[in-house]
Design an enzyme around this catalytic site. Structure first.
Site, mmCIF file in Angstrom:
data_model
loop_
_atom_site.group_PDB
_atom_site.id
_atom_site.type_symbol
_atom_site.label_atom_id
_atom_site.label_comp_id
_atom_site.label_asym_id
_atom_site.label_seq_id
_atom_site.Cartn_x
_atom_site.Cartn_y
_atom_site.Cartn_z
ATOM 1 N N GLU A 152 0.836 -1.203 0.000
ATOM 2 C CA GLU A 152 0.000 0.000 0.000
ATOM 3 C C GLU A 152 0.874 1.257 0.000
ATOM 4 O OE1 GLU A 152 -2.463 0.291 3.497
ATOM 5 O OE2 GLU A 152 -3.856 1.650 2.478
ATOM 6 N N GLU A 246 -12.111 1.810 4.968
ATOM 7 C CA GLU A 246 -11.155 2.006 6.068
ATOM 8 C C GLU A 246 -11.199 3.491 6.425
ATOM 9 O OE1 GLU A 246 -6.593 0.723 6.863
ATOM 10 O OE2 GLU A 246 -6.921 2.259 5.349
HETATM 11 C C1 LER Z 1 -3.588 1.060 6.307
HETATM 12 O O1 LER Z 1 -4.359 0.446 5.330
HETATM 13 C C2 LER Z 1 -3.447 2.504 6.047
HETATM 14 O O2 LER Z 1 -4.073 3.043 5.177
HETATM 15 C C3 LER Z 1 -2.494 3.277 6.817
HETATM 16 O O3 LER Z 1 -2.909 4.600 6.964
HETATM 17 C C4 LER Z 1 -2.040 2.659 8.101
HETATM 18 O O4 LER Z 1 -1.142 3.484 8.708
HETATM 19 MN MN MN Z 2 -5.374 1.868 3.854
#
Ligand code: LER
Ligand code: MN
Length: 270
Positions: A152, A246
């Site tokens: 990510e 999220e």
């Molecule tokens: C985790 O998926 C994320 O987006 C981050 O901001 C975690 O620190």
């Molecule tokens: Mn994330």
């Protein structure tokens, strides 16, 4: 494309997890709100009863598209790029330890903050080399399984290692493993990308997973991101994976989760 919500299996400090606390009750609420799955945030797979987890999610007919691993950094400071070889090895072992559960659920393993932050007196190049070696060790450990890893890109305020889709793609080329791809998160993209749509197109089939939060990291619809255009672009590139919410539990967890699905579900209709 299906919709899931991030849920921690244990109490967690990370703020952008809408629901914390009693796991089974939360799974039931997520299913009742109409989500198709739960993305599980797991600090240590050794602390999880895999059979019990499977029972709870299958009773509620939910999928598990992804396993988030960042709590191992946030709460234990495990890091792929530590200047301490023991810590690096522990971080790699921890991520490899997620493989059996990920295989059981057909979930991707998320590589977020487990990559760490470059320590003082270590060069960025050294960190990137450690990161590459760690990803190759994880990719090799999953060889012969269906498990994939999704790196990510994270915004500049969280780490110095891979902020943008472009940097993510270059890193994938360095790593050179088919089971390692990217997770794009609209919150980070809003900070780092010139255009969310162009970056989605550039990543194409190397997108293994997708996170949504609005520009302010509230639920989609609470900020100024154009989710209709984002979803249309995912469709255009043929993305068949999951979209996982999220975002912060604001104004509270239940309202945020329900408003998110109210905003996203119409966009996901075939
Ligand atoms: C985790 O998926 C994320 O987006 C981050 O901001 C975690 O620190
Ligand atoms: Mn994330």
């Amino acid at each position: 494309m299906k919709l899931s919500l991030v849920l921690s299996t244990h109490q967690a400090q990370f703020e952008a997890v809408a629901l914390k606390g009693d796991f089974e009750a939360n799974v039931a609420r997520i299913a009742a709100w109409g989500y198709d799955g739960v993305e599980l945030a797991i600090r240590d797979p050794a602390l999880v009863d895999a059979d019990a987890l499977t029972r709870v999610v299958s009773e509620h007919r939910l999928g598990v598209p992804a396993i988030g691993t960042g709590q191992a950094w946030g709460e234990e400071h495990l890091s792929f790029t530590s200047d301490d070889a023991t810590v690096r090895a522990a971080a790699i072992a921890r991520i490899q330890g997620h493989i059996p559960l990920a295989e059981r659920f057909s979930a991707v393993i998320i590589i977020g903050l487990i990559r760490g932050i470059t320590p003082q007196r270590q060069s960025h190049d050294r960190s990137m080399a450690y990161f590459r070696e760690a990803m190759q060790a994880c990719g090799e450990a999953a060889h012969g399984t269906s498990v994939r890893f999704a790196i990510e890109p994270l915004n500049r305020y969280e780490t110095d290692l891979i902020h943008s889709a472009e940097q993510g793609l270059a890193f994938l080329d360095d790593v050179g493993m088919v089971n390692v791809g990217l997770l794009l998160d609209t919150f980070h993209m809003n900070i780092e990308e010139r255009s969310l749509e162009s970056s989605i197109r550039a990543c194409g089939e190397r997108i293994f997973h997708f996170h949504v939060a609005d520009s302010n990291r509230w639920y989609p619809g609470a900020g100024h991101l154009d989710f209709a255009s984002i979803v249309a672009t995912l469709r255009e590139i043929g993305y068949r994976g999951w979209i996982s919410g999220e975002f912060m539990p604001k104004p509270d967890a239940s309202i945020a989760a329900q408003r998110a699905i109210a905003h996203m579900a119409p966009l996901l209709q075939p």
